[in-house]
Design a protein around this motif. Structure first.
Motif, PDB file in Angstrom:
ATOM      1  N   MET A  98     -18.954   9.864 -11.679  1.00 13.33           N
ATOM      2  CA  MET A  98     -18.590   8.454 -11.865  1.00 13.33           C
ATOM      3  C   MET A  98     -19.551   7.789 -12.846  1.00 13.33           C
ATOM      4  O   MET A  98     -19.144   7.016 -13.716  1.00 13.33           O
ATOM      5  CB  MET A  98     -18.598   7.710 -10.523  1.00 13.33           C
ATOM      6  N   SER A 132     -18.747   1.800 -11.226  1.00 13.31           N
ATOM      7  CA  SER A 132     -17.446   1.325 -11.724  1.00 13.31           C
ATOM      8  C   SER A 132     -16.817   0.337 -10.746  1.00 13.31           C
ATOM      9  O   SER A 132     -16.730   0.619  -9.539  1.00 13.31           O
ATOM     10  CB  SER A 132     -16.529   2.542 -11.876  1.00 13.31           C
ATOM     11  N   VAL A 133     -16.360  -0.800 -11.264  1.00 15.65           N
ATOM     12  CA  VAL A 133     -15.645  -1.762 -10.406  1.00 15.65           C
ATOM     13  C   VAL A 133     -14.285  -2.051 -11.025  1.00 15.65           C
ATOM     14  O   VAL A 133     -14.095  -3.008 -11.770  1.00 15.65           O
ATOM     15  CB  VAL A 133     -16.442  -3.089 -10.251  1.00 15.65           C
ATOM     16  N   GLY A 140      -3.112  -3.357  -5.524  1.00 11.16           N
ATOM     17  CA  GLY A 140      -2.439  -2.132  -5.060  1.00 11.16           C
ATOM     18  C   GLY A 140      -2.973  -0.864  -5.703  1.00 11.16           C
ATOM     19  O   GLY A 140      -2.213   0.052  -5.991  1.00 11.16           O
ATOM     20  N   GLY A 141      -4.278  -0.783  -5.921  1.00  6.65           N
ATOM     21  CA  GLY A 141      -4.877   0.451  -6.462  1.00  6.65           C
ATOM     22  C   GLY A 141      -4.552   0.670  -7.932  1.00  6.65           C
ATOM     23  O   GLY A 141      -4.786   1.757  -8.457  1.00  6.65           O
ATOM     24  N   ASN A 170     -13.447  -0.840  -3.367  1.00  8.75           N
ATOM     25  CA  ASN A 170     -14.375   0.309  -3.338  1.00  8.75           C
ATOM     26  C   ASN A 170     -15.288   0.231  -4.556  1.00  8.75           C
ATOM     27  O   ASN A 170     -14.801   0.102  -5.677  1.00  8.75           O
ATOM     28  CB  ASN A 170     -13.644   1.651  -3.436  1.00  8.75           C
ATOM     29  N   SER A 172     -18.168   2.904  -5.546  1.00  5.88           N
ATOM     30  CA  SER A 172     -18.999   4.044  -5.154  1.00  5.88           C
ATOM     31  C   SER A 172     -20.451   3.727  -5.476  1.00  5.88           C
ATOM     32  O   SER A 172     -20.742   3.194  -6.550  1.00  5.88           O
ATOM     33  CB  SER A 172     -18.576   5.299  -5.927  1.00  5.88           C
ATOM     34  N   TRP A 213     -17.838   2.440   4.828  1.00 10.50           N
ATOM     35  CA  TRP A 213     -17.341   3.689   4.247  1.00 10.50           C
ATOM     36  C   TRP A 213     -17.482   4.786   5.295  1.00 10.50           C
ATOM     37  O   TRP A 213     -18.305   5.683   5.184  1.00 10.50           O
ATOM     38  CB  TRP A 213     -18.131   4.021   2.969  1.00 10.50           C
ATOM     39  N   SER A 223     -18.698   4.496  -0.925  1.00 11.22           N
ATOM     40  CA  SER A 223     -17.769   3.711  -1.753  1.00 11.22           C
ATOM     41  C   SER A 223     -17.268   2.489  -0.983  1.00 11.22           C
ATOM     42  O   SER A 223     -16.075   2.354  -0.673  1.00 11.22           O
ATOM     43  CB  SER A 223     -16.606   4.599  -2.199  1.00 11.22           C
ATOM     44  N   LEU A 381      -6.091  11.912  -3.378  1.00 12.70           N
ATOM     45  CA  LEU A 381      -5.791  10.516  -3.029  1.00 12.70           C
ATOM     46  C   LEU A 381      -6.672   9.489  -3.702  1.00 12.70           C
ATOM     47  O   LEU A 381      -6.421   8.283  -3.587  1.00 12.70           O
ATOM     48  CB  LEU A 381      -5.752  10.321  -1.508  1.00 12.70           C
ATOM     49  N   MET A 382      -7.696   9.923  -4.438  1.00  9.63           N
ATOM     50  CA  MET A 382      -8.448   8.888  -5.177  1.00  9.63           C
ATOM     51  C   MET A 382      -7.778   8.722  -6.536  1.00  9.63           C
ATOM     52  O   MET A 382      -7.832   9.602  -7.388  1.00  9.63           O
ATOM     53  CB  MET A 382      -9.961   9.152  -5.252  1.00  9.63           C
ATOM     54  N   VAL A 383      -7.121   7.623  -6.659  1.00 16.11           N
ATOM     55  CA  VAL A 383      -6.033   7.376  -7.599  1.00 16.11           C
ATOM     56  C   VAL A 383      -4.926   8.362  -7.193  1.00 16.11           C
ATOM     57  O   VAL A 383      -4.916   9.531  -7.605  1.00 16.11           O
ATOM     58  CB  VAL A 383      -6.434   7.560  -9.074  1.00 16.11           C
ATOM     59  N   ASP A 386       0.619  10.882  -6.112  1.00 13.47           N
ATOM     60  CA  ASP A 386       2.023  10.439  -6.158  1.00 13.47           C
ATOM     61  C   ASP A 386       2.188   9.327  -7.192  1.00 13.47           C
ATOM     62  O   ASP A 386       3.187   9.293  -7.930  1.00 13.47           O
ATOM     63  CB  ASP A 386       2.484   9.935  -4.782  1.00 13.47           C
ATOM     64  N   ALA A 390       4.324   9.523 -10.604  1.00 13.64           N
ATOM     65  CA  ALA A 390       5.357   8.527 -10.897  1.00 13.64           C
ATOM     66  C   ALA A 390       5.175   8.019 -12.329  1.00 13.64           C
ATOM     67  O   ALA A 390       6.152   7.847 -13.069  1.00 13.64           O
ATOM     68  CB  ALA A 390       5.284   7.379  -9.892  1.00 13.64           C
TER      69      ALA A 390
END
Ligand SMILES: Cc1cc2nc3c(=O)[nH]c(=O)nc-3n(C[C@H](O)[C@H](O)[C@H](O)COP(=O)(O)OP(=O)(O)OC[C@H]3O[C@@H](n4cnc5c(N)ncnc54)[C@H](O)[C@@H]3O)c2cc1C
Length: 407
Positions: A98, A132-133, A140-141, A170, A172, A213, A223, A381-383, A386, A390
């Protein structure tokens, strides 16, 4: 800077004692990361020892070019470091990845601006850790949306710096970082996707922790959720829009470094599973050909070699952050590196677990694979994969994928 230490090479060079040599100057910090990995995971604490060792070895500023006061390491050097550190401790590897991804954004997009260039020189000198922020409540991510916007100072305010307040879901190692790269709308009346990146130095912001966390893996990344309250001068906003930074640098570099660290975690799992299978073989006195578990080890190795080939290909296509070549890499390929390697490494560690049997299923002992599996479950699942697929689905209907360019 360092000699290559890829998975295939590391496996080939494995010594009789079952441990693999690590490349060059990263060896010391990687060993420190490994020594503290169990405690970091168990206690859910920041891998302070590993990051201090990386700082001491001068590895935190490695992506800063000589012209900006740094050692001028390549992206491949940074990937090897992430691999080596994550092989000992996934959380420490993720912190390093990161940090490097944020440094790459500054290196590639600082241009001639004095503030980020001065920061980079200082970051090299003092080993500053950059976080990173991009995450934010209410978006919604989606990295490419921000609600936070700078509020200009009142005319009679002696401190003419803008105010920024961001409710991040989050960050980190937020509590352990020396500086932040924070995405925000360009102005209070700007659209959510019209974003800029702000570089906030140690004296420019306060963090108010709003969430913890307590996760199943990557526990040492800490995070947590924070409200960031900052005051910053206009010169602290990078002149390149965040849309270009995200597409050209942040997303590809992050995916490339993540791939390196995920393969590092899985490489250690493979070492452990191999040791477990060999141990059983020694006890039973059987032959390697018929040893239970070996087909699973082979399947895991297949997945990892394929993942490493994808990573090598992505590195070759991307080049260095900020280069003309880097701007040509297609977003769909960048996305597919992430989705494919996150799933391949997780699957490989699953194969290792079956090969090792109960020795791997135990949460203690030299062959335990629980931490590796838990850490790697963060990968898809971090970003979320699915969401990435898409997005890729739309991109797939644009220029056709560049197949047939094997070398
Ligand atoms: C270890 C770790 C470290 C992190 N570090 C940072 C950091 O330093 N800075 C930072 O800003 N953020 C960080 N994050 C947060 C990260 O950037 C994302 O914001 C976060 O992973 C999104 O999580 P979510 O499950 O809430 O996502 P959501 O977007 O809410 O997705 C939830 C689920 O919905 C589904 N979904 C969502 N969108 C779609 C879609 N378009 N199509 C189909 N399905 C979809 C997916 O199945 C997904 O799993 C970190 C996350 C992790 C796990």
């Amino acid at each position: 800077m360092t000699s290559p230490g890829g998975l295939a090479e590391a496996i080939a060079a494995e010594s009789a004692s079952g441990t693999a040599p690590l490349p060059g100057a990263i060896e010391g910090p990687a060993a420190v990361a490994a020594a503290h990995a169990e405690a970091v995971d168990r206690e859910g604490r920041f891998p302070a020892e590993a990051i201090a060792a990386l700082r001491q070895a001068g590895r935190l500023g490695m992506l800063v070019p000589a012209a900006m006061g740094g050692p001028g390491g390549t992206l491949a050097d940074a990937v090897r470091d992430c691999f080596a550190v994550a092989r000992g401790c996934g959380s420490a590897g993720m912190v390093l990845a990161m940090h490097h991804s944020q440094m790459a954004c500054l290196v590639a997009h600082a241009g001639d601006a004095a503030w980020p260039r001065e920061y980079l020189a200082r970051a090299v000198r003092d080993g500053l850790l950059l976080a990173s922020v991009t995450s934010e409540e209410g978006v919604g991510g989606n990295l490419r949306r921000s609600l936070c916007a700078p509020e200009p100072a009142a005319a009679d305010d002696p401190d003419q710096r803008a105010h920024l307040v961001k409710r991040a879901t989050n960050i980190s190692y937020g509590a352990h970082a020396s500086a932040l790269l924070l995405s925000a709308r360009r102005a209070p009346d700007a659209a959510e996707a019209d974003q800029v990146l702000w570089l906030l130095g140690p004296d420019d912001y306060r963090l108010e922790r709003t969430g913890g966390w307590e996760t199943m893996g990557m526990r040492g990344t800490r995070s947590e959720a924070f409200v960031v309250r900052a005051r910053a001068g206009a010169e602290q906003a990078l002149s390149t829009g965040f849309g270009s930074i995200a597409t050209e640098t942040m997303t590809p570099v992050t995916h490339i470094l993540w791939a390196g660290l995920w393969i590092g975690i899985a490489a250690d799992a493979l070492d452990r599973a191999r040791a477990a299978v060999k141990g059983k073989l020694r006890k039973s006195g059987g032959s390697a050909a018929g040893a239970p578990g070996t087909p699973r080890l082979a399947a895991a190795t297949e997945r990892l070699l394929a993942a490493e080939a994808l990573l090598a290909s992505a590195l070759r296509r991307y080049g260095e952050p900020g280069s003309a070549q880097s701007r040509e890499m297609r977003p769909a390929e960048v996305n597919m590196l992430k989705t494919a390697v996150s799933e391949a490494t997780l699957d490989a560690v699953g194969q290792c677990l079956i090969a090792a049997g109960l020795a791997g299923y135990r949460v203690d002992g030299a062959h335990a694979l629980s931490r590796h599996l838990r850490d790697l479950w963060s990968a898809p699942l971090m970003v979320p994969n699915d969401a990435i697929r898409a997005a890729s689905a739309t991109l797939m209907l644009g220029p056709r994928p560049q197949l047939g360019r094997f070398l």
